[in-house]
Design an enzyme around this catalytic site. Structure first.
Site, PDB file in Angstrom:
ATOM      1  N   ASP A  19       0.819  -1.284   0.036  1.00 31.18           N
ATOM      2  CA  ASP A  19      -0.018   0.178  -0.130  1.00 31.18           C
ATOM      3  C   ASP A  19       0.875   1.254  -0.007  1.00 31.18           C
ATOM      4  O   ASP A  19       1.989   1.295   0.485  1.00 31.18           O
ATOM      5  CB  ASP A  19      -0.959  -0.057   1.164  1.00 31.18           C
ATOM      6  CG  ASP A  19      -2.191   0.989   1.231  1.00 31.18           C
ATOM      7  OD1 ASP A  19      -2.190   1.543  -0.221  1.00 31.18           O
ATOM      8  OD2 ASP A  19      -2.671   1.154   2.252  1.00 31.18           O
ATOM      9  N   HIS A  36       3.233   3.383  -8.809  1.00 32.71           N
ATOM     10  CA  HIS A  36       3.238   1.800  -9.170  1.00 32.71           C
ATOM     11  C   HIS A  36       4.516   1.388  -9.739  1.00 32.71           C
ATOM     12  O   HIS A  36       4.872   0.210  -9.397  1.00 32.71           O
ATOM     13  CB  HIS A  36       1.837   1.514  -9.908  1.00 32.71           C
ATOM     14  CG  HIS A  36       0.587   1.833  -9.381  1.00 32.71           C
ATOM     15  ND1 HIS A  36       0.645   1.532  -7.942  1.00 32.71           N
ATOM     16  CD2 HIS A  36      -0.595   2.474  -9.835  1.00 32.71           C
ATOM     17  CE1 HIS A  36      -0.658   2.066  -7.868  1.00 32.71           C
ATOM     18  NE2 HIS A  36      -1.210   2.735  -8.887  1.00 32.71           N
ATOM     19  N   LEU A 130      11.119 -21.023  -4.455  1.00 35.12           N
ATOM     20  CA  LEU A 130      10.230 -19.847  -4.017  1.00 35.12           C
ATOM     21  C   LEU A 130       8.999 -19.795  -4.609  1.00 35.12           C
ATOM     22  O   LEU A 130       8.894 -19.728  -5.804  1.00 35.12           O
ATOM     23  CB  LEU A 130      10.937 -18.495  -3.696  1.00 35.12           C
ATOM     24  CG  LEU A 130      10.088 -17.375  -3.604  1.00 35.12           C
ATOM     25  CD1 LEU A 130       9.434 -17.103  -2.007  1.00 35.12           C
ATOM     26  CD2 LEU A 130      10.799 -16.056  -3.705  1.00 35.12           C
TER      27      LEU A 130
HETATM   28  C1  FPP Z   1      -1.451   0.202  -3.626  1.00 34.06           C
HETATM   29  O1  FPP Z   1      -1.244   1.434  -3.289  1.00 34.06           O
HETATM   30  C2  FPP Z   1      -0.981  -0.606  -4.636  1.00 34.06           C
HETATM   31  C3  FPP Z   1      -1.547  -1.017  -5.564  1.00 34.06           C
HETATM   32  C4  FPP Z   1      -3.146  -1.144  -5.734  1.00 34.06           C
HETATM   33  C5  FPP Z   1      -1.010  -1.651  -6.771  1.00 34.06           C
HETATM   34  C6  FPP Z   1       0.309  -2.474  -6.470  1.00 34.06           C
HETATM   35  C7  FPP Z   1       1.021  -2.907  -7.692  1.00 34.06           C
HETATM   36  C8  FPP Z   1       2.258  -2.863  -7.807  1.00 34.06           C
HETATM   37  C9  FPP Z   1       3.226  -2.408  -7.039  1.00 34.06           C
HETATM   38  C10 FPP Z   1       2.853  -3.242  -9.054  1.00 34.06           C
HETATM   39  C11 FPP Z   1       2.525  -4.696  -9.268  1.00 34.06           C
HETATM   40  C12 FPP Z   1       3.487  -5.507  -9.928  1.00 34.06           C
HETATM   41  C13 FPP Z   1       3.786  -6.602  -9.801  1.00 34.06           C
HETATM   42  C14 FPP Z   1       4.581  -7.290 -10.761  1.00 34.06           C
HETATM   43  C15 FPP Z   1       3.201  -7.577  -8.778  1.00 34.06           C
HETATM   44  P1  FPP Z   1      -2.324   2.532  -3.744  1.00 34.06           P
HETATM   45  O2  FPP Z   1      -2.391   2.947  -4.932  1.00 34.06           O
HETATM   46  O3  FPP Z   1      -3.628   2.163  -2.886  1.00 34.06           O
HETATM   47  O4  FPP Z   1      -1.567   3.704  -2.679  1.00 34.06           O
HETATM   48  P2  FPP Z   1      -2.587   4.926  -1.865  1.00 34.06           P
HETATM   49  O5  FPP Z   1      -3.133   4.065  -0.760  1.00 34.06           O
HETATM   50  O6  FPP Z   1      -1.440   5.633  -1.326  1.00 34.06           O
HETATM   51  O7  FPP Z   1      -3.237   5.505  -2.992  1.00 34.06           O
END
Ligand code: FPP
Length: 244
Positions: A19, A36, A130
């Site tokens: 998050d 992201h 893993l």
């Molecule tokens: C949450 O932060 C994050 C996500 C919903 C997406 C997570 C995805 C990635 C890190 C990329 C994935 C890639 C792979 C290969 C697994 P948020 O957007 O909710 O952040 P905020 O709460 O600050 O708005």
């Protein structure tokens, strides 16, 4: 940090709610996708970190059922990022003994994304060092409802009897049937919520919350969480004296 970790008390399964990508980007006056993109660097670090200390299962909450409600350009950007990352990293995951799994309502994913994931899961299917499990278009309520539907169907067709249902049988209808329950769940970025993630499987997981935003999360943050986990007493409903 690494030398403080007890190699005999490594959790076999760690689950992470990644998050804070959006907030991390906002703090830098960038758009959410920038967050992201940097989150992918953290994913790589954590995969490496898990392999180095012998964690066998790592589940990453990459996209929830509810995330489909985000602005269209963010959803599209996240899907593209996912496809590009899998395409770029599949060979290296394979070389390093990582097996990739995906759990969630995959029918909702764009075709190219589904195809890329299928190819990578197929390519890595013989690896055992893993297991990296991507939760994509996943939510626990979806998963549990789906399990109940499958069980009801089996009972209707006389393939299962009501008396045969127990916790183990129920778990065999979940998308996580091939994995042990996570001993440790980490959530970054300061929120103290489970957000529809592995609700059944986390009945006895230790929960660890950190203020670090996901794009800043590095191996040392993972090891801090493991160390914290190792210093907890897991009683599973018993009293302290019964454990030793
Ligand atoms: C949450 O932060 C994050 C996500 C919903 C997406 C997570 C995805 C990635 C890190 C990329 C994935 C890639 C792979 C290969 C697994 P948020 O957007 O909710 O952040 P905020 O709460 O600050 O708005």
């Amino acid at each position: 940090m690494l030398d403080l970790i007890d190699k005999h008390k490594i959790p076999s399964h760690v689950a992470i709610i990644m998050d804070g990508n959006g907030r991390w980007a906002k703090e830098r006056d960038k758009d959410r996708l920038f967050g992201h993109q940097h989150g992918v660097i953290s994913v790589k670090e954590v995969v490496e970190g898990c392999a180095e200390i012998g964690i066998k299962y790592l589940t990453l909450y990459a996209f929830s059922t509810e995330n489909w409600n985000r602005p269209e350009n963010e959803v599209k950007g996240l899907m593209e990022l996912l496809v590009a990352t899998i395409r770029k990293e599949a060979e290296s995951l394979n070389k390093n003994g990582v097996r990739l799994w995906v759990i969630g309502d995959l029918d909702c994913l764009p075709e190219n994304c589904k195809a890329e994931l299928l190819e990578a899961t197929e390519l890595t299917k013989d690896n055992t060092k893993l297991n990296v499990i991507l939760a994509l278009s996943y939510s626990s309520k979806w998963e549990i409802t789906n399990a109940v539907k499958q069980i009801a169907e089996k009972i209707k067709n006389n393939e299962l009897q009501v008396d045969d249902i127990n916790e183990e049988v129920f778990a065999s209808f979940l998308t996580t049937k091939n994995f042990p329950d996570p001993e440790l769940m980490i959530r970054t970025s300061g929120e103290h919520r489970i957000s529809n993630f592995l609700l059944y499987q986390m009945a006895y997981s230790e929960l660890y919350f950190t203020h670090t935003h996901w794009p800043d999360f590095r191996k040392k943050n993972l090891y801090e969480a493991i160390l914290n986990f190792q210093n907890r007493e897991r009683r599973f409903g018993k009293i302290s004296e019964q454990l030793y």
